[in-house]
Structure formats: structure tokens, C-alpha cells
Design a protein around this motif. Structure first.
Motif, mmCIF file in Angstrom:
data_model
loop_
_atom_site.group_PDB
_atom_site.id
_atom_site.type_symbol
_atom_site.label_atom_id
_atom_site.label_comp_id
_atom_site.label_asym_id
_atom_site.label_seq_id
_atom_site.Cartn_x
_atom_site.Cartn_y
_atom_site.Cartn_z
ATOM 1 N N LYS A 1 2.353 1.690 -3.451
ATOM 2 C CA LYS A 1 1.363 2.130 -4.435
ATOM 3 C C LYS A 1 1.085 3.623 -4.279
ATOM 4 N N ASP A 2 0.940 4.064 -3.032
ATOM 5 C CA ASP A 2 0.697 5.476 -2.784
ATOM 6 C C ASP A 2 1.879 6.328 -3.270
ATOM 7 N N PHE A 3 3.095 5.880 -3.018
ATOM 8 C CA PHE A 3 4.281 6.633 -3.411
ATOM 9 C C PHE A 3 4.385 6.775 -4.920
ATOM 10 N N TYR A 4 4.286 5.655 -5.619
ATOM 11 C CA TYR A 4 4.486 5.704 -7.068
ATOM 12 C C TYR A 4 3.309 6.378 -7.785
ATOM 13 N N LYS A 5 2.116 6.207 -7.245
ATOM 14 C CA LYS A 5 0.945 6.813 -7.886
ATOM 15 C C LYS A 5 0.794 8.286 -7.513
ATOM 16 N N ASN A 6 0.838 8.592 -6.226
ATOM 17 C CA ASN A 6 0.479 9.928 -5.765
ATOM 18 C C ASN A 6 1.665 10.860 -5.556
ATOM 19 N N ASP B 1 0.824 -1.211 0.000
ATOM 20 C CA ASP B 1 0.000 0.000 0.000
ATOM 21 C C ASP B 1 0.858 1.259 0.000
ATOM 22 N N GLY B 2 1.908 1.273 0.801
ATOM 23 C CA GLY B 2 2.799 2.423 0.840
ATOM 24 C C GLY B 2 3.493 2.649 -0.485
ATOM 25 N N GLU C 1 -3.696 -3.525 -11.184
ATOM 26 C CA GLU C 1 -3.783 -3.585 -9.726
ATOM 27 C C GLU C 1 -4.563 -4.818 -9.311
#
Length: 224
Positions: free
Chosen positions: A17-22, A14-15, A31
């Protein structure tokens, strides 16, 4: 030689995904419950948390346009802290005419942006994650570098300078085109721009010609 897809393990899906996406602004291509994929130019990276042991981390480098290193550095600094070495937050490699910067993602991966001034294309588009050309370096940590190098020869992958394999140092392996590299690394070697030492973790690299290689769940090298 090009890296079509690279599959890496993580304990913090989750961390990541948040980093690379947001934070970096990557588009999540796929996904699933235990994985996601993001694309960097030609190369797709899959991060997955299935059967993950320990806290996997890796080193990989992305090619950025030859004329955008300063712009890319400013862009990165707005999003994440740069790693340092001897008080400096970037480096110029005279032997390959390239500028590099480094930072870490939430999993502790050592991410490098490299601008090869004589090899990478130029861009007149304001720098963003979409300006990345491809993954151009992927480090492969192995116990027996000499044995692995002999296996890589079967796929036409050799030391870029034709040097004898250093059993404890660092060897850049590529095909005859020599623009994308596997870095053969011995365990416990300190990563440049990091306080971390190299550790063997499972991974799979798919080359543009369909060859797959990497480290299996038993930490053994494979090539198929």
C-alpha cells in the motif's frame, strides 16, 4: 478483451500500500482490513492478504503512451531501481514494435511498463501514474498449458499468432482484437528481467464481459 479487475495475493499488504500510494502515486480506490484497490487506467488491481500461503508474486504489464517511453523510464528511475537483463535496463521487441522496462514492488511482483509504438495512444501530458492506459498483460502460471488453452477457447481466447500451444514455453493468448494478453507460463520458467522462476499462486481476473478466470486456492485453473 480487457482486464477489468485483477485480484492478487500478497504477504506484505502495508508495504504494498505504501509503495503504490506513496512511491508510485496511485490513488487508493478502496481500503479494507485485508485488502486495498488501486486503478491503472481501465484496470483495477486488488491486493489482499487473506489465506495467503508462501510469498506470492506475479508478472503483469501496463500499457503506457506510445510516445513516452523515455519519459516514463526517467520517472520510474526517480522512484525505484530498474531490473536488468544482460546488463540492459530496457528492451525493444522488434516483432511487436514495443519498448519495455521492468521493476519489482515490495512483494517481488515483476512489473512491466510497455510502450507499443503502433498500438498505444499518445499523450502530451507529462508522464505520471495517471498516464497508464490499462493492464495489457497478466501472466497465468499453470501446470497443464494445453488443457488451460482449450478452456480459454470457450471464451474466445486463443494464441495471438494461431500457434500450437507450447507445453513448456510462453504463449500469448488474446481475443480477436489482440491488444491485451494472458501469458500462459509453465512453472519454473525464469521470468525475463528477473532471477525468479515462475510459481503458481492464486489469482482472479475479471474480464470486461464479466467472465472470471484464474487460479483457485488449490492452485487449479478455473473459468466461469
Amino acid at each position: 478483451m480487457k482486464f477489468k479487475k485483477v485480484s492478487l495475493q500478497t504477504k506484505d499488504l502495508d508495504g504494498m500500500k505504501d509503495f503504490y500510494k506513496n512511491i508510485l502515486g496511485c490513488k487508493v480506490e478502496t481500503e479494507l482490513a485485508h485488502s486495498f484497490e488501486v486503478k491503472f487506467g481501465y484496470t483495477t488491481i486488488e491486493f489482499n492478504d487473506q489465506n495467503t500461503e508462501g510469498n506470492p508474486f506475479y508478472h503483469f504489464a501496463f500499457d503506457i503512451p506510445s510516445n513516452q517511453f523515455s519519459e516514463a523510464k526517467e520517472w520510474v528511475l526517480k522512484r525505484v531501481a530498474l531490473s536488468t537483463e544482460d546488463g540492459k535496463d530496457d528492451v525493444y521487441f522488434e516483432n511487436i514494435k514495443a519498448h519495455s522496462l521492468y521493476f519489482e514492488d515490495p512483494a517481488g511482483n515483476i512489473v512491466e511498463f510497455i510502450s507499443r509504438t503502433e498500438d498505444n495512444p499518445k499523450s502530451e501530458t507529462p508522464f505520471s501514474i495517471n498516464n497508464i492506459v490499462q493492464m495489457s498483460e497478466m501472466s497465468l502460471v499453470v501446470d497443464d498449458k494445453v488443457m488451460v488453452a482449450e478452456e480459454l477457447k470457450k471464451a474466445g481466447i486463443i494464441d495471438r499468432n494461431g500457434n500450437k500451444i507450447d507445453p513448456v514455453g510462453l504463449n500469448f493468448m488474446s481475443d480477436k482484437n489482440g491488444l491485451v494478453f494472458l501469458l500462459l507460463v509453465h512453472p519454473n520458467r525464469r521470468w525475463y528481467f528477473s532471477k525468479k522462476d515462475a510459481v503458481i499462486f492464486p489469482m482472479t481476473i475479471t474480464l470486461e464481459n464479466g467472465i472470471k478466470l484464474g487460479i483457485d486456492e488449490n492452485n487449479q485453473f478455473f473459468l466461469i
